[in-house]
Motif scaffolding. Structure first.
Motif, short mmCIF file in Angstrom:
data_model
loop_
_atom_site.label_atom_id
_atom_site.label_comp_id
_atom_site.label_asym_id
_atom_site.label_seq_id
_atom_site.Cartn_x
_atom_site.Cartn_y
_atom_site.Cartn_z
N PRO A 106 0.84 -1.20 0.00
CA PRO A 106 0.00 0.00 0.00
C PRO A 106 0.87 1.24 0.00
O PRO A 106 2.04 1.20 0.36
CB PRO A 106 -0.79 -0.13 1.31
N PRO A 107 0.34 2.38 -0.44
CA PRO A 107 1.14 3.63 -0.45
C PRO A 107 1.57 4.00 0.96
O PRO A 107 0.79 3.94 1.91
CB PRO A 107 0.17 4.66 -1.06
N GLN A 108 2.83 4.39 1.09
CA GLN A 108 3.40 4.74 2.39
C GLN A 108 3.06 6.19 2.73
O GLN A 108 3.89 7.10 2.60
CB GLN A 108 4.91 4.53 2.35
N ASP A 109 1.83 6.41 3.10
CA ASP A 109 1.38 7.76 3.46
C ASP A 109 0.29 7.61 4.52
O ASP A 109 -0.69 6.86 4.34
CB ASP A 109 0.83 8.51 2.24
N ALA A 110 0.47 8.31 5.64
CA ALA A 110 -0.46 8.16 6.76
C ALA A 110 -1.81 8.78 6.47
O ALA A 110 -2.76 8.57 7.22
CB ALA A 110 0.14 8.81 8.02
N ARG A 111 -1.94 9.52 5.37
CA ARG A 111 -3.21 10.19 5.08
C ARG A 111 -4.19 9.32 4.31
O ARG A 111 -5.32 9.73 4.08
CB ARG A 111 -2.93 11.46 4.28
N VAL A 112 -3.79 8.13 3.89
CA VAL A 112 -4.67 7.30 3.08
C VAL A 112 -4.38 5.83 3.38
O VAL A 112 -3.25 5.45 3.67
CB VAL A 112 -4.47 7.61 1.58
N GLN A 113 -5.43 5.01 3.35
CA GLN A 113 -5.33 3.57 3.44
C GLN A 113 -5.93 2.97 2.17
O GLN A 113 -6.93 3.48 1.66
CB GLN A 113 -6.07 3.02 4.66
N LEU A 114 -5.33 1.88 1.66
CA LEU A 114 -5.79 1.34 0.40
C LEU A 114 -5.60 -0.17 0.40
O LEU A 114 -4.56 -0.67 0.85
CB LEU A 114 -5.00 1.97 -0.75
N HIS A 115 -6.62 -0.90 -0.09
CA HIS A 115 -6.55 -2.36 -0.18
C HIS A 115 -7.11 -2.79 -1.53
O HIS A 115 -8.14 -2.27 -1.97
CB HIS A 115 -7.36 -3.02 0.95
N CYS A 116 -6.42 -3.72 -2.21
CA CYS A 116 -6.81 -4.17 -3.55
C CYS A 116 -6.90 -5.70 -3.56
O CYS A 116 -6.19 -6.39 -2.83
CB CYS A 116 -5.80 -3.71 -4.60
N ALA A 134 -10.51 -0.74 -2.37
CA ALA A 134 -11.11 0.04 -1.29
C ALA A 134 -10.11 1.08 -0.83
O ALA A 134 -8.99 0.74 -0.44
CB ALA A 134 -11.53 -0.86 -0.14
N LEU A 135 -10.49 2.37 -0.91
CA LEU A 135 -9.61 3.49 -0.56
C LEU A 135 -10.26 4.28 0.56
O LEU A 135 -11.42 4.70 0.44
CB LEU A 135 -9.36 4.37 -1.78
N ARG A 136 -9.53 4.49 1.65
CA ARG A 136 -10.04 5.24 2.80
C ARG A 136 -9.16 6.47 3.02
O ARG A 136 -7.94 6.36 3.11
CB ARG A 136 -10.01 4.36 4.05
N TYR A 137 -9.80 7.63 3.08
CA TYR A 137 -9.08 8.89 3.28
C TYR A 137 -9.09 9.22 4.77
O TYR A 137 -10.15 9.28 5.41
CB TYR A 137 -9.74 10.01 2.48
N LEU A 138 -7.90 9.41 5.35
CA LEU A 138 -7.77 9.70 6.78
C LEU A 138 -7.52 11.17 7.06
O LEU A 138 -7.65 11.62 8.20
CB LEU A 138 -6.62 8.86 7.37
N GLY A 139 -7.09 11.94 6.04
CA GLY A 139 -6.85 13.36 6.26
C GLY A 139 -5.52 13.61 6.95
O GLY A 139 -4.72 12.71 7.20
N LEU A 140 -5.27 14.86 7.23
CA LEU A 140 -4.02 15.25 7.89
C LEU A 140 -4.02 14.76 9.33
O LEU A 140 -5.00 14.94 10.06
CB LEU A 140 -3.86 16.77 7.84
N GLN A 141 -2.92 14.13 9.75
CA GLN A 141 -2.81 13.61 11.10
C GLN A 141 -2.26 14.69 12.02
O GLN A 141 -1.26 15.35 11.71
CB GLN A 141 -1.87 12.39 11.13
N LYS A 142 -2.89 14.91 13.12
CA LYS A 142 -2.45 15.92 14.08
C LYS A 142 -1.67 15.27 15.22
O LYS A 142 -1.90 14.15 15.57
CB LYS A 142 -3.65 16.68 14.65
#
Length: 672
Positions: A444-454, A664-672
């Motif tokens: 999956p993309p290495q970014d805390a703002r998004v989760q993705l599963h294929c 399935a793509l889940r947007y988490l937004g900016l992490q505070k």
């Protein structure tokens, strides 16, 4: 060709391959050493540049301290009197000028016009962010490009003046830092701007000769031959005091003596190796010639025996291989003499065998109802003619039987060939399926703002569905799901071409509609098989959650809101890709909030059938998504697993009709 010549040739080939292997290993080792040397050189260059800037900063700070110790300068700052400031700088020898240590002195006030001494400027000395930092007392120092040709190394100091706080700026021309770095390294140093134009250099003539052969942007490490001299070219990007890219620092180091010594050693090693190989081959050929002379004499003796001369003998009687050949020749002589003695015995045995054969043939003729009479009154010719008739009848029966057996063997051979071909084709299809799945992204993309599963399940060994996701830049993530028309190997090949072209085009054309239009033109240009692709391509802005997408005849994805609502995305009215050139695609957009998800799928999900022939359909898919959202785990992997489980439960073991693919793509937004 003589045996010794063949042996010498084999030895020469072995030595040649060994030398080539050693040469290849040496070249590979040298390449690895060059890579490590390049990394070390660029690290050293960065350290020396940082040290040169630090030395310039110390010089500027010392000059600032000198000025601040002059009471007249402090009074001029408080009262804003330029004359006092001029006198103070002249007293300390710090008035800027072309031949002076300082190139520029500036007094910047947050609420008044700046005072400048030295070079005239056609753009602000400090950008707004740096000026604000300096005004609050932060140390601002480093490289600064002012206009198109002024390159300064400056340092700032916040001063208490009349009215608002003032910022004192002292600057030196960047040539001082380049000269210091050139002195430390013994190399020619040049500073280029972002467009590759020369700003400063310590050796103008050398740079003018080397510039056409040097890549003027980015980091590099290379060797350069120039005017019968060897140079090492090392470059690195440099930043200004605000942390922005300012240009490229290039060093040219003369290492002619080292290069000549290295080439001499290489020629010496090559010549020594060639001489050694030649000496080994000549020595081997001489040794074989001497060792094989007795064998040649043995061959002459054997040829004489083959012509019937049994009186020949070998003069060599050693215990080696040639001695054993001589013993074999002696045995052959004895056998030849015994052969004549046994011929009479064999003639008697032949007559007995003839009598036995007549008896057996008589019994065979009776069994096959063929008249055969070997009476004493008949001539040999008549007996042979009668025997030929019996044998002809038997041969006819044997030929018929042989033909039937040959036909059966041929059929079995063809069946075996067909079986082997089918086994090979099945193995190739399995390999093709593994290769097809291996080109799809797994991590999956290495970014805390998004989760993705294929997930993908081909209906055959290879399929036409695919998915992909990739970073266009640090703030945009592209994602796609597609379904190629047809099944099997043609669809898999067309899928691979489509995925490769889309990913390559997206790196240069970020806007989704233009990217899909370009992909459509490329695929439709020479589409003789009339294949097409339905796809959904979207670009997610990771900071805001805004998604721009193009739907080219594909099933509309579902939007799963954090409040539990499920709804399909609006279609954009686009036709499938590769149908017609020049089609204009429209885009759609949606804003994702933290926790919102997109569920993308192919028609293999909604067109799954149960044993009764009923279709799964969009309504069941929406219900499955609602049920997945009702669970406590909203991870994309859980959403996809729930939908696939519902589809398999609906099929009840019915064979899979089409490829099943979902993202399935889940947007988490900016992490505070």
């Amino acid at each position: 060709m003589l045996l010794r010549t063949r042996i010498t040739g084999i030895a020469a080939a072995g030595l040649l391959f060994s030398a080539l292997g050693l040469l290849g290993g040496s070249l590979l080792h040298e390449q690895l050493l060059r890579q490590r040397l390049a990394a070390t050189a660029q690290s050293a260059q960065a350290a020396l540049w940082a040290e040169a800037l630090a030395a310039e900063d110390r010089t500027l700070d010392e000059s600032i301290d000198k000025l601040l110790l002059v009471p007249q300068f402090q009074r001029g700052v408080r009262l804003g009197e330029r004359d006092d400031l001029d006198v103070a700088m002249a007293r300390e020898g710090l008035r800027p000028g072309p031949d002076q240590p300082l190139a520029l002195v500036a007094l910047l006030g947050m609420g008044s016009a700046p005072m400048l001494w030295g070079q005239t400027l056609d753009s602000p000395l400090l950008d707004a962010d740096s000026l604000e930092r300096a005004s609050v007392g932060d140390a601002v120092d480093g490289l600064r490009l002012v206009g198109s040709s002024k390159v300064l190394v400056l340092a700032t100091r916040r001063l208490a003046g009349q009215g608002d706080a003032a910022v004192l700026v002292l600057a030196r021309d960047a040539r001082h830092a380049l000269a210091q770095m050139a002195q430390r390294t013994g190399a020619a140093v040049a500073l280029l701007d972002l467009h590759g134009r020369l700003l400063r250099t310590t050796d103008t003539a050398l740079w003018q000769a080397a510039a056409p052969h040097v890549a003027l942007r980015g980091a590099q490490y290379a060797e350069l031959e120039l005017n019968a001299r060897s140079y090492t070219v090392s470059s690195m990007p440099v930043n200004d005091l605000a942390g922005h890219a300012a240009g490229t620092l290039v060093t040219l180091t003369d290492h002619t003596q080292d290069a000549e010594a290295s080439r001499f050693l290489e020629r010496l090693a090559l010549g020594g190796t060639a001489a050694l190989v030649l000496a080994v081959l000549l020595g081997l050929n001489w040794y074989l010639r001497r060792s094989l002379q007795p064998l040649e004499k043995s061959i002459d003796a054997l040829q004489a025996l083959a012509q019937g001369d049994a009186s020949v003998h070998l003069p060599y009687s050693g215990n080696d291989e040639i001695g054993r050949i001589a013993q074999a020749v002696a045995t052959f002589r004895r056998n030849a003499q015994e052969l004549a003695a046994t011929r009479a015995l064999r003639e008697r045995v032949r007559r007995r065998q003839e009598r036995l054969l007549r008896t057996k043939l008589q019994a065979l003729a009776q069994a096959t109802h063929q008249p055969l009479d070997f009476e004493a009154g008949r001539s040999d010719e008549e007996q042979l003619r009668q025997l030929a008739g019996v044998m002809n009848e038997l041969s006819g029966r044997l030929i018929d039987q042989h033909q039937r057996l040959t036909g059966m063997v041929q059929e079995l051979r063809e069946a075996l060939i067909t079986k082997n071909r089918l086994a090979g084709l099945e193995q190739e299809l399995q390999i093709a399926a593994q290769v097809q799945l291996s080109i799809l992204p797994r991590q999956p993309p290495q970014d805390a703002r998004v989760q993705l599963h294929c997930h993908i399940t081909p209906a055959r060994e290879v399929g036409g569905d695919f998915y992909d996701y990739f970073f266009i830049d640090h703030a945009h993530l592209g994602f796609v799901i597609a379904d190629v028309s047809g099944k099997g190997v043609p669809a898999a090949l067309f899928m691979t071409i489509t995925r490769t072209l889309l990913k390559a085009t997206a790196q240069f054309i970020a806007e989704p509609t233009r990217c899909v239009a370009q992909l459509n033109d490329l695929l439709a240009a020479e589409n003789d098989q009339m294949m097409f692709v339905t796809l959904f391509y979207g670009v997610l802005h990771l900071e805001s959650g805004h998604v721009r997408y193009v739907n080219a005849g594909h099933n509309p994805p579902y939007l799963l809101r954090g409040d539990g609502s499920v709804a399909p995305l609006a279609r954009t009215g686009g036709v499938a890709v590769a149908v017609s050139e020049g089609f204009v695609y429209r885009h759609g957009s949606v804003d994702l909030q933290a926790g919102d998800q997109l569920f993308l799928y192919t028609d293999g999900v909604t067109e799954a059938f149960d044993p009764d022939g009923q279709e799964y359909g969009d309504a069941r898919l929406a219900q499955a998504l609602h049920a997945a959202l009702a669970a406590t785990d909203h991870a994309p992997a859980h959403i996809a697993a729930q939908v696939l489980a519902d589809v398999h439960a609906f099929e009840r073991g019915a064979p899979q009709a089409d490829d099943i693919t979902c993202v399935a793509l889940r947007y988490l937004g900016l992490q505070k």
